[in-house]
Design an enzyme around this catalytic site. Structure first.
Site, PDB file in Angstrom:
ATOM      1  N   GLY A 154      82.003   2.666  74.666  1.00 17.10           N
ATOM      2  CA  GLY A 154      82.347   1.245  74.637  1.00 17.10           C
ATOM      3  C   GLY A 154      82.539   0.832  73.193  1.00 17.10           C
ATOM      4  O   GLY A 154      81.571   0.713  72.441  1.00 17.10           O
ATOM      5  N   GLY A 188      83.865  -1.976  72.136  1.00 17.60           N
ATOM      6  CA  GLY A 188      84.073  -3.425  72.043  1.00 17.60           C
ATOM      7  C   GLY A 188      83.207  -4.029  70.954  1.00 17.60           C
ATOM      8  O   GLY A 188      82.857  -3.368  69.965  1.00 17.60           O
ATOM      9  N   HIS A 229      65.426  -8.006  81.411  1.00 17.38           N
ATOM     10  CA  HIS A 229      66.354  -8.664  80.484  1.00 17.38           C
ATOM     11  C   HIS A 229      67.141  -9.723  81.254  1.00 17.38           C
ATOM     12  O   HIS A 229      68.326  -9.579  81.526  1.00 17.38           O
ATOM     13  CB  HIS A 229      67.288  -7.603  79.891  1.00 17.38           C
ATOM     14  CG  HIS A 229      68.154  -8.122  78.776  1.00 17.38           C
ATOM     15  ND1 HIS A 229      67.674  -8.895  77.747  1.00 17.38           N
ATOM     16  CD2 HIS A 229      69.484  -7.970  78.529  1.00 17.38           C
ATOM     17  CE1 HIS A 229      68.668  -9.181  76.926  1.00 17.38           C
ATOM     18  NE2 HIS A 229      69.773  -8.642  77.381  1.00 17.38           N
TER      19      HIS A 229
HETATM   20  N1  LIG Z   1      71.255  -5.155  76.557  1.00 16.06           N
HETATM   21  C1  LIG Z   1      71.659  -5.962  75.602  1.00 16.06           C
HETATM   22  O1  LIG Z   1      70.880  -6.455  74.820  1.00 16.06           O
HETATM   23  C2  LIG Z   1      73.132  -6.261  75.456  1.00 16.06           C
HETATM   24  C3  LIG Z   1      73.602  -6.912  74.312  1.00 16.06           C
HETATM   25  C4  LIG Z   1      74.976  -7.093  74.146  1.00 16.06           C
HETATM   26  C5  LIG Z   1      75.849  -6.689  75.137  1.00 16.06           C
HETATM   27  N2  LIG Z   1      75.356  -6.109  76.256  1.00 16.06           N
HETATM   28  C6  LIG Z   1      76.236  -5.654  77.320  1.00 16.06           C
HETATM   29  O2  LIG Z   1      77.057  -4.605  76.817  1.00 16.06           O
HETATM   30  C7  LIG Z   1      78.329  -4.636  77.457  1.00 16.06           C
HETATM   31  C8  LIG Z   1      79.434  -4.710  76.415  1.00 16.06           C
HETATM   32  O3  LIG Z   1      79.345  -5.923  75.696  1.00 16.06           O
HETATM   33  P1  LIG Z   1      80.407  -6.256  74.534  1.00 16.06           P
HETATM   34  O4  LIG Z   1      80.015  -7.550  73.973  1.00 16.06           O
HETATM   35  O5  LIG Z   1      80.556  -5.089  73.616  1.00 16.06           O
HETATM   36  O6  LIG Z   1      81.754  -6.421  75.406  1.00 16.06           O
HETATM   37  P2  LIG Z   1      83.266  -6.113  74.968  1.00 16.06           P
HETATM   38  O7  LIG Z   1      84.135  -6.644  76.053  1.00 16.06           O
HETATM   39  O8  LIG Z   1      83.506  -6.560  73.577  1.00 16.06           O
HETATM   40  O9  LIG Z   1      83.332  -4.526  74.974  1.00 16.06           O
HETATM   41  C9  LIG Z   1      83.220  -3.757  76.131  1.00 16.06           C
HETATM   42  C10 LIG Z   1      84.121  -2.555  75.945  1.00 16.06           C
HETATM   43  O10 LIG Z   1      83.906  -1.657  77.036  1.00 16.06           O
HETATM   44  C11 LIG Z   1      85.160  -1.007  77.233  1.00 16.06           C
HETATM   45  N3  LIG Z   1      85.195  -0.341  78.517  1.00 16.06           N
HETATM   46  C12 LIG Z   1      85.372  -0.878  79.743  1.00 16.06           C
HETATM   47  N4  LIG Z   1      85.376   0.080  80.678  1.00 16.06           N
HETATM   48  C13 LIG Z   1      85.173   1.258  80.038  1.00 16.06           C
HETATM   49  C14 LIG Z   1      85.071   2.600  80.453  1.00 16.06           C
HETATM   50  N5  LIG Z   1      85.178   2.932  81.735  1.00 16.06           N
HETATM   51  N6  LIG Z   1      84.872   3.535  79.516  1.00 16.06           N
HETATM   52  C15 LIG Z   1      84.773   3.232  78.204  1.00 16.06           C
HETATM   53  N7  LIG Z   1      84.860   1.949  77.754  1.00 16.06           N
HETATM   54  C16 LIG Z   1      85.069   0.989  78.660  1.00 16.06           C
HETATM   55  C17 LIG Z   1      86.169  -2.141  77.100  1.00 16.06           C
HETATM   56  O11 LIG Z   1      87.487  -1.642  76.904  1.00 16.06           O
HETATM   57  C18 LIG Z   1      85.610  -2.905  75.919  1.00 16.06           C
HETATM   58  O12 LIG Z   1      86.178  -2.466  74.693  1.00 16.06           O
HETATM   59  C19 LIG Z   1      78.262  -5.837  78.412  1.00 16.06           C
HETATM   60  O13 LIG Z   1      77.873  -5.424  79.695  1.00 16.06           O
HETATM   61  C20 LIG Z   1      77.193  -6.713  77.798  1.00 16.06           C
HETATM   62  O14 LIG Z   1      76.617  -7.581  78.759  1.00 16.06           O
HETATM   63  C21 LIG Z   1      74.023  -5.892  76.429  1.00 16.06           C
END
Ligand SMILES: NC(=O)c1ccc[n+]([C@@H]2O[C@H](COP(=O)([O-])OP(=O)(O)OC[C@H]3O[C@@H](n4cnc5c(N)ncnc54)[C@H](O)[C@@H]3O)[C@@H](O)[C@H]2O)c1
Length: 312
Positions: free
Chosen positions: A9, A11, A175
């Site tokens: 990921g 992102g 969480h």
């Molecule tokens: N646990 C925590 O504390 C915490 C904190 C921040 C974000 N998160 C979670 O992490 C996840 C990502 O958040 P973000 O802010 O980076 O979102 P984001 O949308 O910026 O990034 C997510 C990325 O995942 C990619 N993606 C989607 N499907 C995929 C796959 N099959 N294989 C590889 N990559 C894939 C997307 O293309 C995107 O670039 C979310 O579920 C968010 O809720 C959790």
């Protein structure tokens, strides 16, 4: 041998993790995403920053899981983030499929890795990774507690105008909005929070902490927090690679601790080179135990919903 960390990921959270991590110069980094060119572009940009900050780190971006081969740590942060009005649980169906694929693709290439899961709903996604990878329970951990505790620490520090380094807060539980900020054990340089803050101010901080993720989602409108989450996972990676035996709150698979079984749940854990070394059990009062049980019920419901979706 250099350490290798693969981040699934690329992102906001994944790429910000790569950024914090590169500055520590403790591992080579692989960034994987399904969007063509994006992880390659971000990795190259970050690589080109290394001469400026003087760090010798190799950063690779790819759409192909082969690049993750032989990783010491796999971070899973692929998937949808929340939008305003959504709970973390609303992401379950879409993200379970993404985490399933990420786990199965990485475990065959890095069978000895330690997994740190971030994708939400966090506790259920960590459960999915453990079951699918078939790893021992100490090699899969979910990131949530460092972040939730850091939010509380930031609020206390601002309220009392005292260094963040003096503020120690412990947020346990799932969480979600039922997380449990511990007010009796949290302290400012040894003075319990209850003695440092008026009851209504302490309650306001507890409530703001519980809704800390949602506060940022409603401000950003198009995504969720990423600087503090990425700093949190970087602290975990450093603790593992440097074998620090660091005690932090994180989501761990429980086998009876805190009266809970077969669930990932936020508890204090000690982490080092082999992953989770032990779960630390705090002596909690009746109110805190009750609040933790309420939080565990919410996590159990999401975990049950996951088990209906995916055969694990
Ligand atoms: N646990 C925590 O504390 C915490 C904190 C921040 C974000 N998160 C979670 O992490 C996840 C990502 O958040 P973000 O802010 O980076 O979102 P984001 O949308 O910026 O990034 C997510 C990325 O995942 C990619 N993606 C989607 N499907 C995929 C796959 N099959 N294989 C590889 N990559 C894939 C997307 O293309 C995107 O670039 C979310 O579920 C968010 O809720 C959790």
């Amino acid at each position: 041998m250099r350490n290798k960390v693969s981040i699934i990921g690329g992102g906001m959270t994944g790429s910000t993790t790569a950024h914090w991590l590169a500055e520590r110069e403790i591992a080579d980094i692989v960034l994987i995403d399904i969007v063509e060119g994006m992880p390659q572009g971000k990795a190259l940009d970050l690589q080109e920053a290394m001469p400026i900050v003087g760090k010798d780190v190799k950063i690779v971006g790819s759409n192909n899981y082969d690049a993750t081969e032989g990783s010491d740590i796999i971070v899973i942060t692929a998937g949808l983030p929340r939008k305003p009005g959504m709970s973390r649980d609303d992401l379950l169906t879409a993200n379970a499929e993404i985490v399933r694929k990420a786990t199965l693709e990485t475990i065959q290439r890095s069978p000895n890795a330690i997994y740190i899961v971030l994708t939400n709903p966090l506790d259920a996604m960590a459960y999915l990774t453990l079951k699918l990878s078939k790893l021992p329970k100490d090699r899969v951990v979910g990131q949530a507690g460092i972040l939730d505790s850091a939010r509380m620490r930031a609020f206390v520090s601002a309220e009392l105008n005292v260094s963040v380094e003096n503020v120690h807060c412990y947020v346990l539980g799932g969480h979600g909005d039922e997380m449990v900020p511990l007010t009796t054990l949290s302290n400012v340089a040894g003075t319990p929070l209850k003695s440092s803050l008026a009851p209504e101010r302490l309650e306001a901080i507890v409530n703001r902490t519980r809704k800390g993720g949602g506060e940022i989602v409603s401000l950003l409108k198009t995504g969720s927090a990423y600087y503090a989450p990425a700093a949190s996972v970087t602290q975990m990676i450093e603790a593992i690679l440097k074998d620090k035996h660091l005690i932090v709150p994180a989501s761990a698979y429980l086998t009876g601790e805190y009266g809970l079984k077969d669930i990932f749940f936020g508890v204090p854990v000690q982490i080092g080179r082999n992953g989770i070394e032990k779960v630390v059990v705090y002596d909690l009062n009746a109110d805190e135990r009750q609040a933790l049980n309420r939080s565990a019920e919410a996590v159990q419901q999401t975990t049950d919903a996951l088990r209906n979706l995916v055969s694990i």
